[in-house]
Design a protein around this motif. Structure first.
Motif, short mmCIF file in Angstrom:
data_model
loop_
_atom_site.label_atom_id
_atom_site.label_comp_id
_atom_site.label_asym_id
_atom_site.label_seq_id
_atom_site.Cartn_x
_atom_site.Cartn_y
_atom_site.Cartn_z
N LEU A 124 4.34 63.31 -26.82
CA LEU A 124 5.42 64.29 -26.88
C LEU A 124 5.51 65.11 -25.60
O LEU A 124 6.60 65.45 -25.12
N ALA A 125 4.35 65.43 -25.02
CA ALA A 125 4.35 66.19 -23.77
C ALA A 125 5.06 65.43 -22.66
O ALA A 125 5.66 66.03 -21.77
N SER A 126 5.02 64.10 -22.73
CA SER A 126 5.62 63.28 -21.66
C SER A 126 7.14 63.40 -21.60
O SER A 126 7.75 63.07 -20.59
N VAL A 127 7.77 63.90 -22.69
CA VAL A 127 9.23 64.08 -22.68
C VAL A 127 9.61 65.55 -22.82
O VAL A 127 10.75 65.88 -23.14
N GLY A 128 8.65 66.44 -22.58
CA GLY A 128 8.97 67.86 -22.54
C GLY A 128 9.08 68.54 -23.88
O GLY A 128 9.54 69.69 -23.96
N PHE A 129 8.67 67.88 -24.96
CA PHE A 129 8.65 68.57 -26.25
C PHE A 129 7.54 69.62 -26.21
O PHE A 129 6.47 69.37 -25.63
N PRO A 130 7.73 70.79 -26.83
CA PRO A 130 6.74 71.87 -26.69
C PRO A 130 5.45 71.61 -27.48
O PRO A 130 5.38 71.84 -28.69
N VAL A 131 4.45 71.09 -26.78
CA VAL A 131 3.10 70.90 -27.31
C VAL A 131 2.11 71.31 -26.22
O VAL A 131 2.46 71.33 -25.04
N LYS A 141 15.08 93.86 -37.41
CA LYS A 141 16.04 92.96 -38.04
C LYS A 141 16.73 92.06 -37.01
O LYS A 141 16.87 90.85 -37.22
N LYS A 142 17.15 92.63 -35.89
CA LYS A 142 17.90 91.87 -34.89
C LYS A 142 17.08 90.76 -34.23
O LYS A 142 17.62 89.83 -33.65
N ASP A 143 15.74 90.87 -34.32
CA ASP A 143 14.88 89.89 -33.67
C ASP A 143 14.50 88.72 -34.57
O ASP A 143 13.87 87.75 -34.12
N ARG A 144 14.88 88.78 -35.85
CA ARG A 144 14.41 87.76 -36.81
C ARG A 144 15.24 86.48 -36.75
O ARG A 144 14.69 85.38 -36.68
N TRP A 145 16.56 86.60 -36.79
CA TRP A 145 17.41 85.41 -36.79
C TRP A 145 17.12 84.50 -35.60
O TRP A 145 16.99 83.27 -35.77
N PRO A 146 17.00 85.03 -34.36
CA PRO A 146 16.73 84.14 -33.22
C PRO A 146 15.41 83.36 -33.35
O PRO A 146 15.32 82.24 -32.84
N ILE A 147 14.42 83.93 -34.04
CA ILE A 147 13.16 83.19 -34.23
C ILE A 147 13.38 82.02 -35.17
O ILE A 147 12.89 80.90 -34.93
N VAL A 175 14.39 75.99 -36.02
CA VAL A 175 15.21 74.87 -36.50
C VAL A 175 15.64 73.98 -35.34
O VAL A 175 15.72 72.75 -35.47
N LYS A 176 15.87 74.56 -34.17
CA LYS A 176 16.20 73.74 -33.00
C LYS A 176 15.03 72.85 -32.61
O LYS A 176 15.22 71.70 -32.17
N THR A 177 13.81 73.35 -32.79
CA THR A 177 12.63 72.59 -32.41
C THR A 177 12.39 71.41 -33.35
O THR A 177 12.11 70.29 -32.91
N ILE A 178 12.53 71.63 -34.66
CA ILE A 178 12.34 70.50 -35.59
C ILE A 178 13.47 69.49 -35.43
O ILE A 178 13.24 68.27 -35.52
N ALA A 179 14.68 69.96 -35.14
CA ALA A 179 15.78 69.04 -34.89
C ALA A 179 15.53 68.20 -33.63
O ALA A 179 15.82 67.00 -33.59
N GLN A 180 14.98 68.84 -32.59
CA GLN A 180 14.63 68.12 -31.36
C GLN A 180 13.61 67.02 -31.66
O GLN A 180 13.74 65.89 -31.19
N ILE A 231 20.06 75.08 -43.60
CA ILE A 231 20.39 73.65 -43.72
C ILE A 231 21.56 73.30 -42.81
O ILE A 231 21.55 72.28 -42.12
N ARG A 232 22.58 74.16 -42.80
CA ARG A 232 23.74 73.90 -41.92
C ARG A 232 23.33 73.88 -40.45
O ARG A 232 23.80 73.04 -39.67
N MET A 233 22.45 74.81 -40.06
CA MET A 233 21.99 74.86 -38.66
C MET A 233 21.28 73.56 -38.29
O MET A 233 21.50 72.99 -37.21
N TYR A 234 20.43 73.06 -39.19
CA TYR A 234 19.71 71.81 -38.94
C TYR A 234 20.68 70.63 -38.86
O TYR A 234 20.61 69.82 -37.93
#
Length: 358
Positions: free
Chosen positions: A90-97, A135-141, A146-151, A287-290
Motif C-alpha cells: 500500500l505504501a508503494s501507491v501512496g496509501f496512508p500507512v 462541533k465544527k471539527d467533527r464532521w471533517p474527521i 470515509v474518503k480513506t476507506i473509499a480510497q 453511506i451517501r458519502m461512501y
C-alpha cells in the motif's frame, strides 16, 4: 480527556508475559533497519488487543514493532507477515500507512515472528463521539475516514502485487465459516443469538460478489490522524486484512452507528446520540458519502451486512476471551470483552429479523 482515551491511548511498561531480550532486538535492528542507531528503549502500547504492539525509542527516532503473541494460538490468527506485506504494498501507491522496514521470521530473536515500521506521529482517537473536539471539527474527521476507506476499496490490488493476498469471491461464505469455527473453538458461554446467527447467515448471502482489498477492522482508533489537520496520516492494524467484499468492510466500519452502548466496548457507540447536535454525519449521510466516493448508487441488503458484522465482531471478541482462558491475551482489558458478546449478538439478530429472519 475521555475515559476511553485514557484507558486505551498511549504506552505503558511492557507486561511481564510479553517481555523479550532487548539487546537481541537491538542487534537485529543494527543489521536490518537502515539508519538505526541505539540505544533502544521499549514500551508497550496500551491498546493492542491481539498482536502485542511496542514502541521502540532511540535517541533520534521512534519505531513500532508488531509481533505474534507467545503461547497457544488459534489457526490463521496473528498473521503479522500478512500485515507487513499489505502495508509495504500500500505504501508503494501512496496509501496512508507507516513505512515498513523488515519482517523477522526467526523466532530466536524475541520469541515470535515480528515486523518493524515507522512510528507515525499524530492523534489516535478512541472516542468516536469526538467529545474532546469542537462541533465544527467533527464532521471533517468523519469525512477524512470515509474518503480513506473509499480510497482503499478503489485500489487495483493486482497492480500492487496483492492478487494472491486472498481468494477473490465467496467472501461472506468464507468469513462466516471462519468465524463460526473460531467462535466455537473459543466459546466460554452459551449465547442463543450467536447460534441463531450462525444458522441463518449462510443462506442469506447477497449475489453481489465485488472484490477489493479490505482492512477488516477499519475504525477511528485504528488510524493516526495528522496532528492538526483532519487528514488520515496512517491506517494501522492490518491483521484481518485480505481480499474481500468492500461492502462487508464498509458496513463493519458503519457499525459504530449501531453498536450496543457498553462501557467496556473498545470503540464507543453513536447509537442514540443526537448526531445533528454533535455535528457528526448520520449513518444515512455517511453511506451517501461512501457511495459517492466509490461510484455506487446505494447499498442493498444493508440489514444482512450489519447482522453479519455484529456476528463477526462478537466472534473476534470471543477469540480474545478464549486467549484469556488459554493465558495468551495481550491486553489487560481482554477479560471484559466477554460481557460484550451477548449484546452484540442481540443487535445482530435484530438486524437479521429486519432482513426477514424468524
Amino acid at each position: 480527556m475521555s475515559d476511553r482515551q485514557e484507558k486505551f491511548g498511549g504506552t505503558k511498561e511492557v507486561a511481564d508475559a510479553l517481555k523479550f531480550d532487548v539487546k537481541n532486538l537491538e542487534d537485529y535492528m543494527h543489521a536490518h533497519v537502515d539508519g538505526f542507531e541505539g540505544p533502544l528503549e521499549v514500551k508497550q502500547f496500551k491498546g493492542g488487543q491481539s498482536n502485542p504492539t511496542y514502541q521502540l525509542i532511540t535517541p533520534n527516532k521512534k519505531y513500532v514493532l508488531r509481533r505474534k503473541p507467545p503461547g497457544k494460538l488459534l489457526p490463521s490468527a496473528h498473521a503479522v507477515d500478512r500485515e507487513y506485506r499489505v502495508i509495504t504494498a500500500l505504501a508503494s501507491v501512496g496509501f496512508p500507512v507507516p513505512k515498513s522496514y523488515c519482517l523477522c521470521e526467526d523466532e530466536g530473536v524475541i520469541g515470535t515472528m515480528f515486523y518493524i515500521m515507522d512510528m507515525v506521529e499524530g492523534r489516535i482517537l478512541w472516542d468516536v463521539t469526538l467529545s474532546d473536539y469542537a462541533k465544527k471539527d467533527r464532521w471533517p474527521i468523519f469525512e477524512a475516514q470515509v474518503k480513506t476507506i473509499a480510497q482503499l476499496h478503489s485500489l487495483d490490488y493486482e497492480a500492487i502485487g496483492l492478487g494472491d493476498y486472498g481468494k477473490p469471491g465467496n467472501y461472506f461464505e468464507r468469513q462466516i465459516g471462519r468465524w463460526t469455527k473460531q467462535y466455537i473453538a473459543s466459546e466460554t458461554q452459551k449465547v442463543d443469538n450467536m447460534d441463531k446467527l450462525m444458522a441463518w447467515l449462510p443462506g442469506q448471502i447477497p449475489q453481489d460478489d465485488a472484490t477489493s482489498i479490505v482492512h477488516g477492522d477499519f475504525r477511528l482508533d485504528n488510524m493516526v490522524l495528522h496532528p492538526t489537520k483532519p487528514e488520515v496520516s496512517a491506517v494501522l492494524d492490518w491483521e484481518l486484512s485480505t481480499l474481500g467484499h468492500p461492502l462487508g468492510d464498509f458496513t463493519y466500519h458503519l457499525m459504530q452507528w449501531h453498536m450496543p452502548s457498553i462501557k467496556t466496548m473498545v470503540t464507543a457507540s453513536l447509537a442514540g446520540k443526537d448526531l445533528g447536535e454533535l455535528g457528526i454525519p448520520t449513518a444515512e449521510q455517511y453511506i451517501r458519502m461512501y457511495c459517492e466516493a466509490v461510484g455506487r448508487d446505494g447499498i442493498e441488503n444493508i440489514d444482512f451486512y450489519l447482522a453479519f458484522n455484529m456476528f463477526r465482531l462478537a466472534a473476534i471478541l470471543q477469540g480474545i476471551v478464549g486467549r484469556v482462558r488459554d493465558g495468551t491475551a495481550s491486553s489487560a482489558h481482554a477479560g471484559e470483552m466477554e460481557k460484550n458478546i451477548p449484546p452484540l449478538a442481540d443487535v445482530g439478530w435484530a438486524f437479521a429479523q429486519k432482513a426477514g429472519a424468524i
